[in-house]
Write a protein that holds these residues in place. Structure first.
Motif, mmCIF file in Angstrom:
data_model
loop_
_atom_site.group_PDB
_atom_site.id
_atom_site.type_symbol
_atom_site.label_atom_id
_atom_site.label_comp_id
_atom_site.label_asym_id
_atom_site.label_seq_id
_atom_site.Cartn_x
_atom_site.Cartn_y
_atom_site.Cartn_z
ATOM 1 N N ARG A 199 1.955 6.190 15.763
ATOM 2 C CA ARG A 199 1.369 5.363 14.714
ATOM 3 C C ARG A 199 1.712 5.969 13.354
ATOM 4 N NH1 ARG A 199 0.929 2.491 18.411
ATOM 5 N NH2 ARG A 199 -0.887 1.282 19.033
ATOM 6 N N VAL A 200 2.091 5.128 12.418
ATOM 7 C CA VAL A 200 2.396 5.623 11.090
ATOM 8 C C VAL A 200 1.514 4.904 10.091
ATOM 9 C CG1 VAL A 200 4.717 6.323 11.669
ATOM 10 C CG2 VAL A 200 4.316 4.021 10.830
ATOM 11 N N SER A 214 0.830 -1.207 0.000
ATOM 12 C CA SER A 214 0.000 0.000 0.000
ATOM 13 C C SER A 214 0.862 1.253 0.000
ATOM 14 C CB SER A 214 -0.939 0.017 1.207
ATOM 15 O OG SER A 214 -0.199 0.108 2.417
ATOM 16 N N HIS A 215 1.981 1.196 0.721
ATOM 17 C CA HIS A 215 2.951 2.297 0.773
ATOM 18 C C HIS A 215 4.173 1.798 1.520
ATOM 19 C CE1 HIS A 215 0.975 2.606 4.647
ATOM 20 N NE2 HIS A 215 1.792 3.549 5.074
ATOM 21 N N GLY A 216 5.207 2.646 1.617
ATOM 22 C CA GLY A 216 6.508 2.156 2.041
ATOM 23 C C GLY A 216 6.796 2.120 3.527
ATOM 24 N N GLY A 268 -4.694 0.799 2.873
ATOM 25 C CA GLY A 268 -3.611 0.486 3.792
ATOM 26 C C GLY A 268 -3.648 1.373 5.011
ATOM 27 N N CYS A 269 -3.029 2.539 4.911
ATOM 28 C CA CYS A 269 -3.032 3.513 6.011
ATOM 29 C C CYS A 269 -3.910 4.713 5.687
ATOM 30 C CB CYS A 269 -1.625 4.044 6.246
ATOM 31 S SG CYS A 269 -0.791 3.425 7.694
ATOM 32 N N CYS A 270 -4.284 4.861 4.418
ATOM 33 C CA CYS A 270 -5.096 6.009 3.991
ATOM 34 C C CYS A 270 -4.397 7.336 4.264
ATOM 35 C CB CYS A 270 -6.466 5.992 4.654
ATOM 36 S SG CYS A 270 -7.774 5.566 3.501
ATOM 37 N N ILE A 304 -9.625 -0.725 10.674
ATOM 38 C CA ILE A 304 -8.640 -1.400 11.524
ATOM 39 C C ILE A 304 -7.318 -0.638 11.495
ATOM 40 C CG2 ILE A 304 -9.702 -3.673 11.401
ATOM 41 C CD1 ILE A 304 -7.876 -4.366 9.056
ATOM 42 N N HIS A 305 -6.270 -1.300 11.990
ATOM 43 C CA HIS A 305 -4.901 -0.766 11.971
ATOM 44 C C HIS A 305 -4.838 0.647 12.564
ATOM 45 C CE1 HIS A 305 -0.851 0.023 10.949
ATOM 46 N NE2 HIS A 305 -1.065 0.639 9.809
ATOM 47 N N CYS A 306 -4.517 1.650 11.765
ATOM 48 C CA CYS A 306 -4.227 2.997 12.280
ATOM 49 C C CYS A 306 -5.474 3.866 12.402
ATOM 50 C CB CYS A 306 -3.236 3.678 11.341
ATOM 51 S SG CYS A 306 -3.831 3.703 9.632
ATOM 52 N N TYR A 365 7.316 1.002 7.378
ATOM 53 C CA TYR A 365 7.840 -0.270 7.890
ATOM 54 C C TYR A 365 6.743 -1.216 8.372
ATOM 55 C CZ TYR A 365 6.732 1.247 12.627
ATOM 56 O OH TYR A 365 6.051 1.624 13.752
ATOM 57 N N ASP A 366 5.640 -0.664 8.832
ATOM 58 C CA ASP A 366 4.587 -1.525 9.376
ATOM 59 C C ASP A 366 3.740 -2.165 8.276
ATOM 60 O OD1 ASP A 366 3.879 1.298 9.143
ATOM 61 O OD2 ASP A 366 1.929 0.782 9.971
ATOM 62 N N HIS A 367 4.093 -1.877 7.015
ATOM 63 C CA HIS A 367 3.415 -2.493 5.872
ATOM 64 C C HIS A 367 4.391 -3.302 5.013
ATOM 65 C CE1 HIS A 367 -0.346 -0.108 6.414
ATOM 66 N NE2 HIS A 367 0.517 0.589 7.136
ATOM 67 N N THR A 368 5.671 -2.978 5.121
ATOM 68 C CA THR A 368 6.674 -3.600 4.235
ATOM 69 C C THR A 368 7.647 -4.528 4.959
ATOM 70 O OG1 THR A 368 8.109 -1.668 4.575
ATOM 71 C CG2 THR A 368 6.649 -1.632 2.644
HETATM 72 FE FE LIG Z 1 0.359 1.910 8.829
#
Ligand SMILES: [Fe+2]
Ligand SMILES: [Fe+2]
Length: 255
Positions: free
Chosen positions: A254-255, A63-65, A184-186, A241-243, A67-70
């Motif tokens: 939170r990122v 979704s984007h770069g 992802g994080c929007c 969910i998530h962030c 760390y909590d996604h990659t």
């Molecule tokens: Fe995130």
């Protein structure tokens, strides 16, 4: 119709491992797609608990770069997966957060994962620069225009000193023709994301949204603006969910 399993999330009931991050298993007509990988530690045990065979992942979408996604990319490869990897330009940029009263934090893709992605076969990497149908009825948005005036700022920078704001322009979402929107994080904002999808694919009515809405540090006005926008969509399902806004470890940005 896509079937979705949550593999990594900030809140998970036992025996799943909770972790600040996101990873979703998406079962589509072409097989198993993984949307993000979480930070890394929770991916493998949670996939095993959920009965998801990571070695069968044929496509990975970032979704984007952050760390909590990659951060689980290497863990995924270690399971024997050889997926096509889809991401928008800028995924591996240097990135930092500078939250008030918190130390500057490196929030980029971990170095070990960056190196693995750099070394990954070029023919298996798909850079998504614009709205793209990656299989029939499954669309990747690529970078999302910020056109709604929605407040999507944050303490994110491309340099440690905080002189170059990071628009997180690589944030992308997935739209399915059954009306499911996966985010992802929007960082682009859910209003921008939905409106962009509606502008490109007006024939698809968004009925379900799943993912992070990044509202934890949002102003009351932005939360209310988002709520009324989501209400206007008359969604059948909203899995925020998530962030989105639940603080688990107080003090951890939170990122
Ligand atoms: Fe995130
Ligand atoms: Fe993020």
């Amino acid at each position: 119709m896509v079937q979705i399993k949550i593999i990594v999330n900030d809140v998970m009931g036992a025996p799943f491992v909770a972790e600040h991050g996101l990873s979703l298993a998406l079962y589509t007509q072409s097989g198993l797609t993984l949307f993000d990988t979480g930070q890394g530690a929770a991916l493998v045990p949670n996939a095993q608990t959920a009965g998801v065979d990571l070695s069968a992942v044929s496509r990975l979408i970032f979704s984007h770069g952050h760390y909590d996604h990659t951060g689980g990319f290497v863990a995924l490869l270690e399971q024997g997966a050889e997926p096509e990897v889809c991401f928008a330009p800028g995924l591996t940029d240097a990135r930092f957060s500078r939250h008030v009263n918190m130390p500057v934090k490196n929030i980029a893709i971990p170095d070990v994962c960056r190196r693995a992605l750099d070394a990954y076969p070029a023919e298996k990497k798909l850079v998504i620069s614009s709205f793209t149908e990656i299989e029939p009825g499954m669309f990747l948005t690529g970078p999302i225009p910020r056109i709604s005036g929605e407040d999507v700022g944050g303490p994110f920078f491309l340099d440690e000193a905080g002189t170059r704001p990071d628009p997180i322009a690589d944030e992308q979402a997935i739209l399915f023709d059954d009306g499911t929107l996966v985010v992802g994080c929007c960082h682009a904002g859910i209003i921008n994301t939905v409106r962009y999808c509606q502008s490109v694919k007006p024939e698809i009515r968004i009925r379900k949204i799943i993912g992070g809405l990044h509202l934890l540090n949002a102003s009351k006005e932005r939360v209310e603006q988002t709520k009324s926008f989501l209400d206007s969509l008359n969604l059948e399902e909203l899995t925020a969910i998530h962030c989105t806004g639940v603080a688990i470890n107080v003090g951890e940005p939170r990122v």
